[in-house]
Design a protein around this motif. Structure first.
Motif, mmCIF file in Angstrom:
data_model
loop_
_atom_site.group_PDB
_atom_site.id
_atom_site.type_symbol
_atom_site.label_atom_id
_atom_site.label_comp_id
_atom_site.label_asym_id
_atom_site.label_seq_id
_atom_site.Cartn_x
_atom_site.Cartn_y
_atom_site.Cartn_z
ATOM 1 N N VAL A 71 36.153 1.958 24.360
ATOM 2 C CA VAL A 71 36.119 2.356 25.689
ATOM 3 C C VAL A 71 35.476 3.767 25.552
ATOM 4 N N LEU A 72 34.432 4.196 26.293
ATOM 5 C CA LEU A 72 34.142 5.834 26.007
ATOM 6 C C LEU A 72 34.617 6.254 27.517
ATOM 7 N N ILE A 73 35.427 7.221 27.638
ATOM 8 C CA ILE A 73 35.897 7.813 28.994
ATOM 9 C C ILE A 73 35.110 8.934 29.343
ATOM 10 N N CYS A 74 34.392 9.094 30.257
ATOM 11 C CA CYS A 74 33.418 10.198 30.723
ATOM 12 C C CYS A 74 33.598 10.277 32.118
ATOM 13 N N SER A 75 34.731 10.117 32.774
ATOM 14 C CA SER A 75 35.005 10.305 33.895
ATOM 15 C C SER A 75 35.560 11.586 34.260
ATOM 16 N N PRO A 76 35.746 11.856 35.599
ATOM 17 C CA PRO A 76 36.415 13.340 35.792
ATOM 18 C C PRO A 76 37.761 13.461 35.165
ATOM 19 N N THR A 77 38.168 14.640 35.091
ATOM 20 C CA THR A 77 39.432 15.013 34.172
ATOM 21 C C THR A 77 40.578 14.393 34.607
ATOM 22 N N ASP A 78 40.679 14.423 36.092
ATOM 23 C CA ASP A 78 42.170 13.857 36.550
ATOM 24 C C ASP A 78 42.164 12.268 36.319
ATOM 25 N N THR A 93 39.839 0.651 21.249
ATOM 26 C CA THR A 93 39.402 1.861 20.820
ATOM 27 C C THR A 93 38.960 2.670 21.618
ATOM 28 N N ILE A 94 39.384 3.844 21.659
ATOM 29 C CA ILE A 94 39.110 4.930 22.581
ATOM 30 C C ILE A 94 38.398 6.124 22.338
ATOM 31 N N PHE A 95 37.431 6.615 22.858
ATOM 32 C CA PHE A 95 36.664 7.999 22.959
ATOM 33 C C PHE A 95 36.674 8.654 24.261
ATOM 34 N N CYS A 96 37.501 9.786 24.506
ATOM 35 C CA CYS A 96 37.795 10.457 25.498
ATOM 36 C C CYS A 96 37.195 12.097 25.636
ATOM 37 N N GLU A 97 36.460 12.092 26.557
ATOM 38 C CA GLU A 97 35.884 13.621 26.884
ATOM 39 C C GLU A 97 37.287 14.601 27.040
ATOM 40 N N LYS A 98 37.164 15.662 26.705
ATOM 41 C CA LYS A 98 38.308 16.691 26.786
ATOM 42 C C LYS A 98 38.281 17.242 28.217
ATOM 43 N N PRO A 99 39.237 17.693 28.992
ATOM 44 C CA PRO A 99 40.465 17.632 28.315
ATOM 45 C C PRO A 99 41.348 16.335 28.703
ATOM 46 N N LEU A 172 38.603 29.112 33.461
ATOM 47 C CA LEU A 172 37.847 29.174 32.302
ATOM 48 C C LEU A 172 38.543 28.907 30.991
ATOM 49 N N HIS A 173 39.779 29.139 30.921
ATOM 50 C CA HIS A 173 40.441 29.073 29.279
ATOM 51 C C HIS A 173 40.374 27.411 29.195
ATOM 52 N N CYS A 174 40.866 26.572 30.098
ATOM 53 C CA CYS A 174 41.045 25.316 30.001
ATOM 54 C C CYS A 174 39.589 24.456 30.079
ATOM 55 N N ASP A 175 38.477 25.125 30.734
ATOM 56 C CA ASP A 175 37.477 24.294 30.847
ATOM 57 C C ASP A 175 36.322 24.657 29.910
ATOM 58 N N MET A 176 36.318 26.057 29.609
ATOM 59 C CA MET A 176 35.427 26.694 28.641
ATOM 60 C C MET A 176 35.879 27.020 27.377
ATOM 61 N N ALA A 177 36.745 27.846 27.328
ATOM 62 C CA ALA A 177 37.483 28.373 26.054
ATOM 63 C C ALA A 177 38.189 27.463 25.287
ATOM 64 N N ILE A 178 38.458 26.219 25.769
ATOM 65 C CA ILE A 178 39.381 25.226 25.148
ATOM 66 C C ILE A 178 38.602 24.801 23.954
ATOM 67 N N HIS A 179 37.166 24.731 23.900
ATOM 68 C CA HIS A 179 36.455 24.510 22.658
ATOM 69 C C HIS A 179 36.321 25.502 21.605
ATOM 70 N N ASP A 180 36.595 26.786 22.170
ATOM 71 C CA ASP A 180 36.868 27.726 21.035
ATOM 72 C C ASP A 180 38.019 27.796 20.325
ATOM 73 N N PHE A 181 39.123 27.504 21.207
ATOM 74 C CA PHE A 181 40.261 27.502 20.625
ATOM 75 C C PHE A 181 40.523 26.304 19.471
ATOM 76 N N ALA A 315 44.723 22.361 21.584
ATOM 77 C CA ALA A 315 43.721 23.059 22.173
ATOM 78 C C ALA A 315 44.393 23.368 23.859
ATOM 79 N N THR A 316 44.684 22.376 24.536
ATOM 80 C CA THR A 316 45.209 22.639 25.660
ATOM 81 C C THR A 316 46.403 23.604 25.972
ATOM 82 N N LYS A 317 47.146 23.412 25.000
ATOM 83 C CA LYS A 317 48.208 24.188 25.010
ATOM 84 C C LYS A 317 47.822 25.723 24.759
ATOM 85 N N VAL A 318 47.171 25.785 23.950
ATOM 86 C CA VAL A 318 46.531 27.329 23.548
ATOM 87 C C VAL A 318 45.922 27.672 24.827
ATOM 88 N N ALA A 319 45.180 26.985 25.434
ATOM 89 C CA ALA A 319 44.202 27.509 26.670
ATOM 90 C C ALA A 319 45.302 27.923 27.871
#
Length: 334
Positions: A71-78, A93-99, A172-181, A315-319
């Motif tokens: 299952v690929l999860i590409c739905s809204p974050t919530d 087996t699962i693949f999920c978009e962040k976060p 910004l930190h949880c949506d964008m910068a999370i990739h950088d963390f 990554a989410t915890k750092v964000a």
């Protein structure tokens, strides 16, 4: 196993869902057998475009389907967390978009369920699969630049997303910068133990009215002693700005922006290069492809994915700590 084909169901047929569908349909040992989306017209269009035999409105039907292995999860974050939990318990087996979620308690629940069920769950941090960033990480791992002293990451978008999106993005930190963390942890091979953040709204007052910022600088301290910085902006007029520099005792390695072509025109008047890519899909085309190929490989082999729920949680915890530091105007320890 040789000869096996991974049957994939995709939840969500928006932009990123379609990117993954197109990649899967190009992989010889994987096929999309079903999609799910409450947007019925969009689901129908995707099925027609990519030759997918079936669509459903309710994602629960997809998770329960016998002809869906992954299952690929590409739905809204919530919706991510609940869908990971349901798919795990269904033996998928699962693949999920962040976060995974914007709530650490919910993420912990997800991690526990994934562990209890033994589910293989990969969290999407596509930059880990970019050839340039992999070379940076390899230079650190192989000791080519010696003991790492500092890492500096620049990550600036060509323009901000709609304010309506920003208002529900988690900031910004949880949506964008999370990739950088995540990139910082991936390249240094170390956990982040402290953050100190400064942020402001320099681009659009409407972003501030939505409760967010558009400009941020985060100073990082790592468990292995490395010091880092991450510079983020929602708007770089010259394009999608993605640069990294790692400095160590034996030298330095840096990555520059990728452009549609890498030519330099030099004349008596000037030296000229084209602007960087202006869209993240263009910049990370290869990364998205390799990421999905790696997922299919892990799913068929039953092996642990290179980026799982633990990495998503970290990554989410750092964000969240970065956002808290900005509000308190003080360093935050993790």
């Amino acid at each position: 196993m040789p000869g096996e084909v991974l049957r994939v169901g995709v939840i969500g047929v928006g932009r990123i869902g379609r990117v993954h569908i197109e990649t899967i349909q190009s992989i010889k040992n994987a096929v999309v057998t079903m999609v799910a989306d409450i947007w019925e017209e969009g689901a129908r269009q995707v099925c027609e475009q990519y030759g997918i035999p079936k669509y459903v409105k309710d994602y629960k039907d997809l998770i329960a389907a016998a002809d869906v292995d992954a299952v690929l999860i590409c739905s809204p974050t919530d919706q991510h967390a609940s869908q990971i939990i349901e798919a795990s318990r269904a033996g998928k087996t699962i693949f999920c978009e962040k976060p995974i979620s914007l709530n650490l308690e919910i993420i912990d629940e997800v991690c526990n369920v994934v562990e209890e069920t033994g589910a293989l769950c990969m969290v999407a941090f596509q930059r880990r699969f970019d050839p340039t960033f992999r070379r940076l990480q390899a230079a650190v791992t192989k000791g080519e630049i010696g003991d790492v002293h500092m890492i500096a990451i620049t990550s600036r978008d060509p323009g901000p997303p709609p304010v309506a999106y920003i208002a529900q993005s988690g900031g910004l930190h949880c949506d964008m910068a999370i990739h950088d963390f995540d990139m910082a942890r991936f390249i240094t091979g170390s956990d982040i133990v402290e953050v100190f953040t400064k942020g402001d709204c320099k681009i659009d007052p409407a972003i501030a009215e939505a409760g967010d910022i558009d400009t941020s600088l985060v100073v990082l301290k790592f468990a292995n002693g490395v010091i880092g910085t991450i510079s983020n902006s929602r708007k770089a007029t010259y394009g999608y700005d993605q640069r990294v520099e790692v400095f160590g005792s034996k030298g330095m390695i840096q990555s520059e922006n990728l452009r549609p072509n890498m030519c330099t025109l030099a004349t008596a008047e000037s030296v000229h290069q084209d602007l960087p890519f202006n869209f993240f899909m263009d910049r990370y085309t290869e990364a998205y492809k390799v990421e999905m190929e790696e997922f299919v490989k892990c799913a068929l082999a039953g092996s642990k994915p290179p980026c799982g729920v633990a990495e998503g949680r970290a990554a989410t915890k750092v964000a969240m700590a970065a956002a808290a530091s900005m509000k308190s105007n003080a360093p935050v320890a993790l």
